[in-house]
Design an enzyme around this catalytic site. Structure first.
Site, PDB file in Angstrom:
ATOM      1  N   HIS A  13       0.649  -0.995  -0.215  1.00 59.61           N
ATOM      2  CA  HIS A  13       0.255  -0.022  -0.250  1.00 59.61           C
ATOM      3  C   HIS A  13       1.035   1.581   0.174  1.00 59.61           C
ATOM      4  O   HIS A  13       0.559   2.334  -0.698  1.00 59.61           O
ATOM      5  CB  HIS A  13      -0.502   0.115   1.167  1.00 59.61           C
ATOM      6  CG  HIS A  13      -2.139  -1.613   1.618  1.00 59.61           C
ATOM      7  ND1 HIS A  13      -2.108  -2.109   2.856  1.00 59.61           N
ATOM      8  CD2 HIS A  13      -2.928  -1.463   0.349  1.00 59.61           C
ATOM      9  CE1 HIS A  13      -2.815  -2.906   2.389  1.00 59.61           C
ATOM     10  NE2 HIS A  13      -3.391  -2.747   1.180  1.00 59.61           N
ATOM     11  N   LYS A  37     -18.107  -5.795   8.776  1.00 55.91           N
ATOM     12  CA  LYS A  37     -16.510  -6.944   8.161  1.00 55.91           C
ATOM     13  C   LYS A  37     -15.223  -7.047   9.545  1.00 55.91           C
ATOM     14  O   LYS A  37     -15.091  -5.950  10.708  1.00 55.91           O
ATOM     15  CB  LYS A  37     -14.952  -6.065   7.868  1.00 55.91           C
ATOM     16  CG  LYS A  37     -14.632  -6.738   6.680  1.00 55.91           C
ATOM     17  CD  LYS A  37     -14.025  -6.114   5.512  1.00 55.91           C
ATOM     18  CE  LYS A  37     -13.011  -7.109   4.467  1.00 55.91           C
ATOM     19  NZ  LYS A  37     -12.662  -6.351   3.684  1.00 55.91           N
ATOM     20  N   SER A 125      -3.077  -7.876   3.399  1.00 56.45           N
ATOM     21  CA  SER A 125      -2.800  -7.926   4.504  1.00 56.45           C
ATOM     22  C   SER A 125      -3.168  -8.697   5.348  1.00 56.45           C
ATOM     23  O   SER A 125      -3.059  -9.457   6.601  1.00 56.45           O
ATOM     24  CB  SER A 125      -4.299  -6.991   4.607  1.00 56.45           C
ATOM     25  OG  SER A 125      -3.888  -5.084   4.218  1.00 56.45           O
TER      26      SER A 125
HETATM   27  P1  ADP Z   1      -9.825  -3.703  -0.237  1.00 56.16           P
HETATM   28  O1  ADP Z   1     -10.844  -4.671   0.795  1.00 56.16           O
HETATM   29  O2  ADP Z   1     -10.979  -2.443  -0.499  1.00 56.16           O
HETATM   30  O3  ADP Z   1      -9.079  -4.687  -1.241  1.00 56.16           O
HETATM   31  P2  ADP Z   1      -6.931  -3.866   1.044  1.00 56.16           P
HETATM   32  O4  ADP Z   1      -6.505  -2.822   2.120  1.00 56.16           O
HETATM   33  O5  ADP Z   1      -7.035  -5.124   1.022  1.00 56.16           O
HETATM   34  O6  ADP Z   1      -8.798  -2.428   0.081  1.00 56.16           O
HETATM   35  O7  ADP Z   1      -6.583  -2.837  -0.411  1.00 56.16           O
HETATM   36  C1  ADP Z   1      -6.397  -1.655  -1.243  1.00 56.16           C
HETATM   37  C2  ADP Z   1      -5.891  -1.204  -2.788  1.00 56.16           C
HETATM   38  O8  ADP Z   1      -4.058  -1.862  -2.506  1.00 56.16           O
HETATM   39  C3  ADP Z   1      -6.802  -3.072  -3.539  1.00 56.16           C
HETATM   40  O9  ADP Z   1      -6.557  -1.967  -5.246  1.00 56.16           O
HETATM   41  C4  ADP Z   1      -5.170  -3.858  -3.698  1.00 56.16           C
HETATM   42  O10 ADP Z   1      -5.242  -4.202  -4.675  1.00 56.16           O
HETATM   43  C5  ADP Z   1      -4.056  -2.566  -3.144  1.00 56.16           C
HETATM   44  N1  ADP Z   1      -2.806  -3.758  -2.675  1.00 56.16           N
HETATM   45  C6  ADP Z   1      -2.905  -4.214  -1.443  1.00 56.16           C
HETATM   46  N2  ADP Z   1      -1.419  -5.448  -1.823  1.00 56.16           N
HETATM   47  C7  ADP Z   1      -1.023  -4.811  -2.854  1.00 56.16           C
HETATM   48  C8  ADP Z   1       0.444  -4.530  -2.789  1.00 56.16           C
HETATM   49  N3  ADP Z   1       1.317  -5.871  -2.012  1.00 56.16           N
HETATM   50  N4  ADP Z   1       0.970  -4.451  -3.519  1.00 56.16           N
HETATM   51  C9  ADP Z   1       0.449  -3.548  -4.936  1.00 56.16           C
HETATM   52  N5  ADP Z   1      -1.146  -3.375  -4.056  1.00 56.16           N
HETATM   53  C10 ADP Z   1      -1.794  -4.039  -3.203  1.00 56.16           C
END
Ligand code: ADP
Length: 161
Positions: A13, A37, A125
């Site tokens: 992120h 959630k 995550s």
């Molecule tokens: P959501 O529940 O909206 O998917 P996340 O917190 O899991 O929320 O992810 C937010 C954004 O960050 C999403 O677009 C996800 O694809 C992106 N993302 C998650 N992990 C990574 C990573 N390791 N590298 C790049 N982008 C990521």
């Protein structure tokens, strides 16, 4: 606008935010508040941690919580671009569907995808929480402040009875 659950915020992120700052003057990190959630970190904790992480950018990064329809939240800010990260082809199906639905709901809002850095492409995550819960080292996967917060969360649950 970079929206997500960020439970917790990972190096993946952080990389998306930092690369977005090369393209845009200002980034809003939208922290989704979804009471149904079962999050590890509360809404308040997630917002506070991410705010601290990007304090060094001054006003260029703001962290805001939101609930409900993403496009309505985006429209309520001055932003018109939603940034999402793509790790693998498996992310694509869901992300493309969301982008298409959001375009139908709000044609003026664009979704921009940034591909994850190779070294971050295995980080999620969920994986971070699983490793941290079992006492594994997550220092390669999250910023140090988040690693410390995870350690505090899980410390008590790992104490032998
Ligand atoms: P959501 O529940 O909206 O998917 P996340 O917190 O899991 O929320 O992810 C937010 C954004 O960050 C999403 O677009 C996800 O694809 C992106 N993302 C998650 N992990 C990574 C990573 N390791 N590298 C790049 N982008 C990521």
């Amino acid at each position: 606008m970079f929206p997500g659950s960020f439970d917790p915020f990972t190096n993946g992120h952080a990389d998306i935010v930092e690369r977005s700052l090369e393209i845009f003057d200002r980034i809003i990190v939208g922290v989704l508040h979804n009471p149904s959630k079962n999050n590890l970190f509360s809404q308040v904790e997630r917002v506070a941690l991410i705010t601290k992480l990007f304090a060094k950018y001054g006003g260029r990064v703001s962290v805001v919580s939101f609930s409900g329809l993403l496009v309505e939240f985006v429209a309520s800010t001055k932003s018109r671009v939603v940034i999402r990260g793509l790790r693998a082809i498996s992310d694509y199906d869901y992300e493309a569907q969301m982008a298409l639905v959001n375009r139908r709901l709000a044609p003026k809002i664009e979704t921009l995808f940034l591909t994850a850095r190779e070294e971050n492409s295995y980080i999620s995550s969920t994986v971070v929480k699983q490793v941290a819960m079992l006492g594994g080292d997550v220092s390669d996967m999250v910023p140090p402040m988040i690693a410390r917060a995870l350690e505090r969360k899980y410390r008590d649950s790992r104490k032998p009875r």
